[in-house]
Every structure is written in structure tokens, then in C-alpha cells.
Design an enzyme around this catalytic site. Sequence first.
Site, short mmCIF file in Angstrom:
data_model
loop_
_atom_site.label_atom_id
_atom_site.label_comp_id
_atom_site.label_asym_id
_atom_site.label_seq_id
_atom_site.Cartn_x
_atom_site.Cartn_y
_atom_site.Cartn_z
CB SER A 35 -9.25 0.94 -0.89
OG SER A 35 -8.45 1.07 -2.02
CG ASP B 166 -2.30 0.59 0.94
OD1 ASP B 166 -2.30 1.79 0.63
OD2 ASP B 166 -3.32 -0.09 1.01
CG HIS C 83 -5.06 3.99 0.12
ND1 HIS C 83 -4.52 2.74 -0.08
CD2 HIS C 83 -6.29 3.96 -0.44
CE1 HIS C 83 -5.40 2.00 -0.76
NE2 HIS C 83 -6.48 2.71 -0.99
#
Length: 816
Positions: free
Chosen positions: A593, A157, A233
Amino acid sequence: MAFFKPYLVLCYILTFLSLNCGPSHVLAKVYMVVMEDDPVISYKASRNHVMRGEEAQKYKEVATTKHDIFLDSFLPLGSYKKLYSYTHLLNGFALHAESEETVRILSGAKGVRLIQEDIKMAKMTMYTPNFIGASGVWPLLGGAENSGDGVVIGMIDTGIDPKNPSFVRNSMSSQEKPPPASFKGICSTGNKFPPDSCNGKIVGAMWFARAGQASGEFNATIHYASPYDPDGHGSHTASIAAGNFHTPLVSRGYNFGHASGMAPGARLAIYKAAYPFGGYMSDVIAAVDQAVEDGVNVISLSMGPSSVSSGPASFLNMLETQLLLATKAGVSVIQAVGNGGPDENSVVSFSPWILSVAASTTDRKYRKSIIIGNGQVFSCGALSPPTPGKTMYPLAWADDVSIENSTDGSADCQDPKVFIEHLVQGKVIICMFVSSNYFEGDSLAGIVDTIQKIGAAGVIVTDRYSGDVDIEYEPAFPTTIPSAIVLNGADMRALLRYYNNNTVRDEDGKIVSFGATVRILEGRRATYTGEAPVVADYSSRGPDVENAQMQPAEVLKPNVMAPGHHIWGAWSPTSHAMPEIQGENYALLSGTSMATPHVAGVAALIKQRHPTWSPAMIMSAIMTTADVTDRSGRPLMARRDAGVVEPATPFDMGAGAINAASALDPGLVFDAGYRDYLQFLCAVPGVDEAAVLRAVGAPCPSPPPRVGSRWCSDLNAPSVTVASLVGSRRVDRRVTSVGAENETYMAYVRAPDGVAVRVSPNEFAIAPGATRALRIVLSTTAPGNAFSFGEVVLKSDKKHSVRIPLAVYPAAALGP
Ligand SMILES: *[C@@H]1O[C@H](CO)[C@@H](O)[C@H](O)[C@H]1NC(C)=O
Ligand SMILES: *[C@@H]1O[C@H](CO)[C@@H](O)[C@H](O)[C@H]1NC(C)=O
Ligand SMILES: *[C@@H]1O[C@H](CO)[C@@H](O)[C@H](O)[C@H]1NC(C)=O
Ligand SMILES: *[C@@H]1O[C@H](CO)[C@@H](O)[C@H](O)[C@H]1NC(C)=O
């Protein structure tokens, strides 16, 4: 205090793929090359074992040197730069080269098996203000400090913020223990990632940016040459998978509850390979190679190629084959199915060895309302405090309290300087937000900032273009000023009617007196409606990618659904992804996600309980126990275009909504291994043995003897997909009992429209550990022009229930 699972959130006014912003004119390109030599994982020496330790290290060094010598001997010095040597799952390298000539030379070179140009990867989150739709239920996990202990989840990620409360070392028992002995990863330190960052919760961390550097997009100042997360994220997804148990979830000074990962006792290994500008496959492949070599048990990949080309080659692209080899090494790969919904055929995660995750809403709602002077109440969004006390506050339209010559720029409230100070004090201001301008600088953050600076009592935001469309809207970021988002068209018009009716103007339209009043109520307390999860409209839909005959591959995608809409998780305070949440440690985000790490966390729980289970068994356990109805037995729904909600099909939600408790005790599993997947590949129309050999380095295994042709649908998956059923087809399956006692199963069939389904045996006894063959025969009874859906449910006398979704296209026979 409510227990907040790390639910998340960010959704959309615009569908925005954070990846499309790189320079597209770069002349030099990155190529990935696979060599004929074996990687560590499949080194075929006479010994029948996988190399480890020193032996593997030596082999890696030799392989790397061979790459250098190879390049040196074939390519002119200075015409290329090697970015990576891949050695563990793939034997090859990534190369930044100036000309197509390089590719020509390499393609002809002895020892080269495959060359592929680098591909951009996208994070599957939507960085835009959010709508909240219907909601759902996330099954209770009973997760506590030790859930997931002994399991390492590899997060591919954007890195991690090691200082976030969800990751700091605490006194919880599992973190006092050393990481699992089988894990060999290291901790790279660097800017904002000091040596104590790998603290027990985080057990390894590295970063991969050579393709991003080669493209010129990586900038060490803002992207950090360390595993630190510049984006948010990666911290978000990591906290959902395995964030610390019961961490106070504070945003804009308000405690929204407690966050907890799905497997709070699992360890995190961080492989940073994506950035605010997106990512490159060659960096991701380097990250996956390292993760598997290090010994992670689960890989969570909230990323996919930014576009997927259909055709038989899809399954043979380098990332897919690498992930197949990861599966061969015993690592479960969980990937986001994509945010391309509700269009059909929009999945970007499509291979049968990968568990592809769809996103659902949850049943948590933040309700807020405003009361106006005439007693009308409007419900609206905004995670914000109320106006103080029970008093009514005067209301003013932004244009009416700003300097006259600025009418152009005041209603959107982006500029504090246009407001007349003494007129705004103590008033609630009505601002117009043009959502379509979001990426041109207008932002809700700008409005909040303006209102704070001018000293108003609060703000009501309406969308200038919401018109008659009544959309349920909720911005998913907290504010410290009382605010209300009234986007419902009818409410907005009623509000403005009331305002104008109570505002006295002179002949020139100048305000003589403000008479309208309003009170904004508390909006930060969650309520749980108990409604079932609904497939989020943006969640990508099946069927799977098309093969050479322009038919969908016979693989069910997505596989399963998990909460992805409006989910709380850790955030990186330095992120610039959304001005509205800048500086925060926690944020609500949406996307597949966010759904993916929920499933990665559950996979870790299963791995802890059943350490010897293969990735296919774990996938099977998650799929066959998923819920397809809510607690009152109503079918789960899917949100489609224009807010229409219809019963969800397996192409919307896969096998259904993940149910962690049942997944730990599935009764039966459908196992499959490397050989089964090779057989699948060899059955893909348009794929021949040579192509499989080139991509995977292994020949087609000889199939077990049987009459008739081999189909992709023969893979021992916990689902059956047939893209064109002409006449009838026999589909073979093997189930293995993982229960503790002898059980007798009965098969119950709900046949797809136009299809007859026969299961044999339709009743069978099975002992613990035993395997049984099952045969499902499908026959077209009424040809149609679409897929239809059904299921086979195997119910035991001991309460196990094993559901296998069916997706079948009953076709007419061709020709007379
Ligand atoms: C990197 O980012 C910083 C901060 O935005 C900027 O000042 C600098 O010019 C950038 N460097 C390059 C090479 O673009
Ligand atoms: C118009 O606005 C500017 C600043 O935005 C101000 O300096 C100027 O005095 C204003 N003119 C009038 C006529 O109000
Ligand atoms: C507008 O004002 C009139 C007279 O005061 C009142 O009868 C009417 O209900 C008001 N309408 C709204 C929408 O407030
Ligand atoms: C299952 O049944 C067999 C044969 O009836 C018996 O020998 C065995 O002990 C049983 N196993 C369990 C776990 O009950």
C-alpha cells in the site's frame, strides 16, 4: 535536518488482512451488471471522438434512466435496490438484491452483457507492530513545490484528513494556481469535511459506500458520510504521492524531520471507497468511473481483491476490464501487488495494463540501545526519548512491583491498578509482551499507557515467546516515555540473568532489595546506512495468475518495486486502526500500500514532463530504468521465509527498484494501447472472442499477419515472460525513441539458465520519435523445472540504458 521522504511502515507479527471481518451470512447480495449499451468512453456514434461536457452529461442521464426502466420492467418492485449506475467506463449498475432469482432473471434479460457478484477488496497495509529488516535507498527526486504541477492523482482509498499539514493550503506557488482546466471533479462536503477542504492541494473529493451500507458494515458515526478519512490509510498514501513539500513531521511531540510527497506540486482528487472494514468492488468501480470522468491523470490503488481466483477469467473480471478502459482513456493505473509474500504466485494485481508495485525496505534505521549496570549494552527498538541525564535507574520486573495476588496479570503491564505505587516510582519496569495476543487486547499502547500512569521512569518490553529466535524488531510508533523493546532472545535472557543476579529475595521469593540498574538511550534519530533496498518478505511474488492450462499468464508481475517498509506519512487522528498511534497526524506504516503511491507520484512527474505519453509509455519508462543493483554493483536482494535473504528475481521485484531520475529520461519506450491489450486478452488460453466481447464490449482485433501462433508474450511490454518454452519462440517488440538526439543502441544479453537468447537487430540507430522492431528469439537449451531469469539491456552511445527482464521456463518437449 535530514530530508525525510515519506517513508513508511507497519509490519507484522501476524499477517493480518484488514478485510475479513464483515458479516458473511448476509442473504441479500450485491451484483454488478454490465449492459450491452456503450459507456460514454466508447460510445460509437458516427463521430470519431469521446463525448464530453453537456453531450456526455445527457448520455449519462439517458443511460441511468434506461437502467431504472430496465430494472423496473424485469424485477418485482421492492425485490432490489439499485446502488449505482455506471456510465463512464462501463455501462451498467450495481444492485442489492434479495435472491438468486434476481440473477436468474437478469441473466436471461435482453441487453445484459455480464453479471458478476460483488467481491471484497483489501487494503494492502499491515496494521500490526513492526519488524524492521534490512534497508534501502530511495532515489532522490529533486522534488520541489512544482513537481507534478498540472497533474491530478486520483486516490481510490479511505478518504483524507484535509486538516493534515501535508494537505493544507500553503503559499507554495502551484497551489495558488487553479486546478488543471481538464479536471472537472467536485468537492462533496460533510462531517469533518467542510467546504474549504478542497483547497488547491485537494481539488476534488467524493465518497462511495453504497455496497458497504447495503452489507450493514458502514456506520456514518464512525466512518463519516463524507470524504473524511476515518482510517488513516488514505491520508497516508495521499501524502506519499503528493503531500506538501517539507512539512514538519511531528509525532508524540517530537520532530522526526520533514515529510514530502513524491510529487509535491501534483493535485489530489480523493475517492473514498474503502473503510476500516475493507471495501467492495462495486464501490471501487463507482469510484474509478468517477475519477476517470473527472479527468484524473493517474490512479493510485493501494487495494486489491481479498482473493484472486486463477483461470482465464481473471483478466476479464469487472474491475480489470474497467481499469483497461481507464488506460484507454489515458489514465495510468498504479496498484499494490499485494502482501501475500513470500509465497510464490501471490499477486493480487495481475493485468498487463496495470503497473503493479512491490514493496522494499529502505536504508533508514532508528537505532537505540540500553546500558545495564554491569556495562553490557543491548541494541533494541523503540522511537522513544532517553531516560533523563546520565544516571542509572533501578530496574524492576513487573511482577516484583505489583500486588501479590495479581501475578497473572502484571507482567504484561496492561493494568495500572495492579502496581504498587511507591515501588514503581523512578524505576524502569520490565514488561512481557505477548505478540501473539496482539489482537486479543494486549497492546504495546497498553503497556506505554500503564507505565505513564504508574509514574515509572521507563519500560523495557520483551516478548515472552521470542525464545531463541533472534529477530530484529522495531515498533514503528513513537512514545513519549523512555522505552526499549528487547526482543532478541539472547539479549533478553542476559538481561533477566543480570536482573535476577542483582535482586535480593527472601526465602518466600519476596524482594528484599533491587540492585539492577539501567539507562535507556535516545531512539528517535534516524541513521541512513546506504544499504540497498531489499524486497520485503510480505511483498507478493510472481509468477502471475494461472491460465486455463494451469500455467502462469505470460505477464511479468510485479512490475516494479518502491519503498514500502517503515514509511512515514500522514495519519488520521481519529483512526482506531492501531491504538499505538491514535490521535497522531503522522505514522510509520508498511505494506505494498505504501509502495504504490511512491510510484503514482513518480508517474505524475513523468506525466508533467511528458504530457502526451500513454500509460504504457509511462510504465515502460519506470520499468526499463529501474535499478537491479546497488551503487556498488551488488544485486538487489529479497527477504524470504525465516529471514533468509537471497538475490531478488523479477518475480520478487519486477524490473527492479524505481529510479525516478532515470524514469524521466528513458531513451526508448515500449508503447502499447487498447488494441494491443485486446489482442493480449484474445491470446490468453481459455479465453475466446465471445468472452472478450462480453467483458470488454469489443471484438478481437485481427492480428498483424505473421507466421505461427499468437502468444500473450507478444504484448509489447518492457519485459518478456514465457511460461513454457518448448523448442524456441519468437517474441516481437517495438521500441520508440523518446530521446532528443540520434542514438545507436547495442543489445547485451544475459540469458536465463537453460535458454539461448538472440536479439535482432543487436545494433541499431534510431532517430528521435522513430520506432524500430526488435525480435527476440528464445530457445530451450537445457529443460529445467523452474523459471529462470535473465535480461536484455539496450545500451546507447548517449548513456541511455534500457533493461528488459526475461522470465522463461525452459520446458522439455512433450512426449516421444
Ligand atoms: C455506529 O457506531 C456508533 C459508535 O460506535 C454506535 O454507537 C452505533 O450503535 C453504531 N450504529 C450502528 C447502526 O451500528
Ligand atoms: C487481591 O486483589 C484485589 C484487587 O485486585 C484486592 O482488593 C485484594 O485485597 C487483594 N488480596 C490480597 C490478599 O492481596
Ligand atoms: C552475577 O553475580 C556474580 C557475583 O556477584 C558475578 O560474578 C556475575 O558476573 C554476575 N552475572 C551477571 C550475569 O551479572
Ligand atoms: C539524425 O540523423 C539524420 C540523418 O543523419 C539527420 O538528418 C538529423 O538531423 C539527425 N537528427 C538529430 C536530432 O540529430
